[in-house]
Design an enzyme around this catalytic site. Structure first.
Site, mmCIF file in Angstrom:
data_model
loop_
_atom_site.group_PDB
_atom_site.id
_atom_site.type_symbol
_atom_site.label_atom_id
_atom_site.label_comp_id
_atom_site.label_asym_id
_atom_site.label_seq_id
_atom_site.Cartn_x
_atom_site.Cartn_y
_atom_site.Cartn_z
ATOM 1 N N HIS A 127 -14.919 18.271 15.138
ATOM 2 C CA HIS A 127 -13.705 17.516 14.812
ATOM 3 C C HIS A 127 -13.897 16.046 15.162
ATOM 4 C CE1 HIS A 127 -11.098 21.382 15.405
ATOM 5 N NE2 HIS A 127 -11.956 21.495 14.418
ATOM 6 N N HIS A 180 -9.859 32.485 13.838
ATOM 7 C CA HIS A 180 -10.262 31.276 13.103
ATOM 8 C C HIS A 180 -10.828 31.730 11.768
ATOM 9 C CE1 HIS A 180 -12.492 27.674 11.991
ATOM 10 N NE2 HIS A 180 -11.878 27.017 12.969
#
Length: 191
Positions: A108, A173
């Site tokens: 990220h 996820h």
């Protein structure tokens, strides 16, 4: 047919399906109640950890502690979690100057100052916040290989700490099986 799905913490994403699609079922997860009062549940968990003694029973005076925390893309009530955890660390002798918050960013992007303040609350202003950046090779220490030819390099601040605490949510996820847990370290603070 128009569909609407949850998007982010408070929004919905609406989209139109192709006209030849047939909707067979609509499903939504049942909301689960959070542990309340949350602070009491967090203290209980810290008092009875699995496989180690409680933080409050350790002498952490003069020790470096890194708290790897989830970033702004994850849903947990991090400010409340950090308040309780840091209270326990301070009782064990840790000083603010020996404490580092490190977002487990993985792949990220870095968090903005506003995201850091919002996600970590007052804790972010009390301690150093170090954001991993895999492009800075000198920030990482080689620890061996995960598999032949796959190096394992962890941010040096985590490697040099006397105690590393992972704080976040373990959740499904869609691309990686689950998020959180050990993934806070690899890939969270790995190169």
């Amino acid at each position: 047919m128009k569909l609407s799905i949850p998007w982010g913490p408070d929004e919905r994403l609406e989209f139109q399906t192709p006209p030849d699609w047939e909707l067979l079922a609509a499903a939504a997860p049942a909301p689960a109640m959070a542990a309340e009062p949350l602070d009491d549940e967090l203290r209980r968990a810290l008092e009875t950890p699995h496989g180690s003694k409680p933080i409050r029973d350790r002498d952490l005076s003069g020790k470096r502690v890194v708290i790897v925390v989830e970033d702004a893309t994850r849903p947990s009530p991090t400010p409340r979690m950090l308040d309780v955890l840091m209270g326990e660390l301070f009782r064990a002798g840790v000083r603010s100057s020996e404490l580092t918050l490190m977002p487990g960013l993985g792949v990220h992007r870095p968090m903005s100052p506003e995201e850091i303040s919002s996600k970590y609350g007052e804790s972010a202003a009390m301690v150093e916040v170090v954001q991993p950046d895999a492009s800075r090779a000198g920030d990482y220490r080689a620890l061996g290989e995960l598999a032949p030819g796959v190096p394992c390099e962890i941010h040096r601040a985590a490697c040099e700490a006397d105690l590393v605490v992972l704080v976040g949510t373990v959740e499904p996820h869609i691309q990686a099986g689950f998020g959180g847990g050990a993934k806070m370290l690899v890939p969270g603070v790995a190169s």
